[in-house]
Scaffold this motif. Structure first.
Motif, mmCIF file in Angstrom:
data_model
loop_
_atom_site.group_PDB
_atom_site.id
_atom_site.type_symbol
_atom_site.label_atom_id
_atom_site.label_comp_id
_atom_site.label_asym_id
_atom_site.label_seq_id
_atom_site.Cartn_x
_atom_site.Cartn_y
_atom_site.Cartn_z
ATOM 1 N N ALA A 161 -35.069 90.962 -83.426
ATOM 2 C CA ALA A 161 -33.771 90.489 -83.923
ATOM 3 C C ALA A 161 -32.624 91.303 -83.326
ATOM 4 C CB ALA A 161 -33.742 90.569 -85.448
ATOM 5 N N TYR A 162 -32.825 92.615 -83.225
ATOM 6 C CA TYR A 162 -31.766 93.488 -82.698
ATOM 7 C C TYR A 162 -31.430 93.138 -81.256
ATOM 8 C CZ TYR A 162 -29.297 97.723 -81.301
ATOM 9 O OH TYR A 162 -28.361 98.605 -80.813
ATOM 10 N N TRP A 163 -32.441 93.093 -80.392
ATOM 11 C CA TRP A 163 -32.181 92.793 -78.982
ATOM 12 C C TRP A 163 -31.688 91.359 -78.809
ATOM 13 C CZ3 TRP A 163 -31.442 97.121 -77.058
ATOM 14 C CH2 TRP A 163 -32.317 98.202 -77.193
ATOM 15 N N GLY A 164 -32.242 90.442 -79.582
ATOM 16 C CA GLY A 164 -31.832 89.050 -79.451
ATOM 17 C C GLY A 164 -30.398 88.802 -79.901
ATOM 18 N N LEU A 165 -30.042 89.326 -81.069
ATOM 19 C CA LEU A 165 -28.703 89.071 -81.615
ATOM 20 C C LEU A 165 -27.618 89.808 -80.835
ATOM 21 C CD1 LEU A 165 -29.471 89.173 -85.450
ATOM 22 C CD2 LEU A 165 -28.961 87.164 -84.042
ATOM 23 N N THR A 166 -27.897 91.033 -80.406
ATOM 24 C CA THR A 166 -26.867 91.754 -79.643
ATOM 25 C C THR A 166 -26.604 91.069 -78.305
ATOM 26 O OG1 THR A 166 -28.615 93.253 -78.829
ATOM 27 C CG2 THR A 166 -27.287 93.997 -80.705
ATOM 28 N N ARG A 167 -27.651 90.494 -77.701
ATOM 29 C CA ARG A 167 -27.441 89.746 -76.460
ATOM 30 C C ARG A 167 -26.729 88.420 -76.753
ATOM 31 N NH1 ARG A 167 -29.049 90.006 -71.400
ATOM 32 N NH2 ARG A 167 -30.465 91.738 -71.794
ATOM 33 N N TRP A 168 -27.126 87.762 -77.820
ATOM 34 C CA TRP A 168 -26.544 86.456 -78.172
ATOM 35 C C TRP A 168 -25.044 86.575 -78.418
ATOM 36 C CZ3 TRP A 168 -28.311 81.506 -78.315
ATOM 37 C CH2 TRP A 168 -27.542 80.565 -79.015
ATOM 38 N N TYR A 169 -24.640 87.637 -79.130
ATOM 39 C CA TYR A 169 -23.221 87.821 -79.459
ATOM 40 C C TYR A 169 -22.484 88.676 -78.434
ATOM 41 C CZ TYR A 169 -24.136 85.687 -83.986
ATOM 42 O OH TYR A 169 -24.481 84.799 -84.980
ATOM 43 N N THR A 245 -36.336 90.911 -75.968
ATOM 44 C CA THR A 245 -37.168 90.532 -77.108
ATOM 45 C C THR A 245 -38.630 90.358 -76.708
ATOM 46 O OG1 THR A 245 -36.612 88.212 -76.714
ATOM 47 C CG2 THR A 245 -35.246 89.403 -78.290
#
Length: 353
Positions: A161-169, A245
């Motif tokens: 979640a951390y790597w995915g969300l920081t990249r997404w946003y 991720t």
């Protein structure tokens, strides 16, 4: 302490992975195609391997009874090289930018490197955080509430979640501050603790005692997941670093497979030799890469010659520097302590006794 042969294999692989990752970064400035992307896949495991090994060995060696001065000793041998090499890399980067009419000041550039961890030594900050967490975990008996098995699953989901969300946003703080946050790496802590807890079962004779681990250790799952990564690489859908991720499930499957397949398999002399200088190689090789780049600017080597020089100068130069540094007082503390690794004959003799 009994020699854990599979750790030698892992550290050897991790050292080559980090070295190759930065080598491919250099080559990517000259060639950019799917073959380079495919070559990057095995290199993304380098940083996780070093974090995992540190936690695993501490847990095997000390358990919950940490020696006096545990954190102070780790601080000395981790943070002093961080400051020394960080200052070297920040200074050379400043000089390079200044010659190119860059407008970044010396102090500003140094803050980027040392405070914001904006160089490849960010791994040392991550490691130091987990050393501190290991002390808290052991000292206060947190294992009662944070058992390795469920928390490996929780930590993996948190990391994804951390790597995915920081990249997404598109979250991008200065330097590598995003990378040194422990949320993206917490799964490594509990993976190490889990494998230490079940280390006696990591053999073909006893692996059936831990059914889920036996399943995850099957090579077919690792091969299938790598095949999926390759398929996603072909259309260019993936990014390649240890901060992705997809690296989390890859590393877990890889570690289960390696720790069970290489259990007690003696590491040869070359593997042990690289282990001795692995910390120095990790820290110093980009410095020698830069020397090759400067020479290449003047000589304009062909790509094969340039690549060969990067490999030879980067590897041998790092080993040479580490050898010299560890022969002078405080040199190992400043430039990376050389590991003591028993040779093949010593290991065999110890096993016979």
């Amino acid at each position: 302490m009994k020699q854990i042969e599979e750790i030698y294999w892992l550290r050897f692989y991790g050292c080559l992975a980090v070295f190759s990752f930065h080598l491919l970064d250099r080559l990517n400035q000259h060639i950019d195609n799917v073959y380079v992307d495919l070559a990057r896949i095995p290199t993304v495991l380098g940083t996780p391997i070093f974090i995992f090994i540190s936690i695993f060995l501490f847990s095997v060696r000390y358990g919950s009874r940490l020696p006096e001065g545990f954190l102070a000793r780790r601080m000395k041998y981790i943070m002093v090289p961080y400051l020394v090499y960080g200052l070297i890399y920040s200074t050379t980067n400043y000089v390079s930018n200044h010659r190119a009419n860059g407008d970044v000041g010396f102090i500003e550039n140094m803050i980027e490197y040392l405070v914001y961890a904006g160089w490849h030594g960010y791994f040392l900050i991550i490691a130091m955080q987990f050393y501190a967490f290991y002390w808290v975990y052991s000292h206060y008996g947190l294992v009662r509430w944070m058992k390795p098995s469920p928390w490996l699953a929780i930590g993996s989901l948190v990391g994804i979640a951390y790597w995915g969300l920081t990249r997404w946003y598109g979250i991008a703080p200065p330097g590598y501050l995003l990378w040194i946050a422990p949320l993206g790496w917490i799964y490594l802590f509990f993976l190490a603790m889990l494998l230490v807890r079940h280390y006696a079962q990591l053999t073909s004779q006893r692996l059936h005692e831990v059914p889920l681990m036996r399943q995850l250790a099957r090579p077919v799952y690792l091969v299938a997941f790598i095949a999926l990564i390759v398929l996603l690489t072909l259309p260019g859908w993936l990014e390649y670093s240890s901060k992705e991720t997809w690296v989390i499930p890859l590393f877990i499957l890889f570690t289960f497979c390696v720790m069970t397949r290489l259990r007690n398999r003696p590491a040869p002399s070359m593997v042990r030799r690289v282990n001795e200088y692995s910390f120095g190689i990790y820290l110093a090789h980009p410095m020698f890469f830069a020397m090759v780049d400067v020479t290449n600017d003047a000589m304009n080597f062909s790509l094969p010659v340039y690549t060969l020089l990067l490999i030879v100068v980067g590897f041998t130069g790092s080993i040479w520097l580490n050898q010299v540094a560890n022969r002078v007082p405080l040199g190992g503390m400043m430039f990376g302590k050389r590991l003591h690794v028993p040779g093949d004959q010593q290991t065999r003799a110890a096993q016979i006794r």
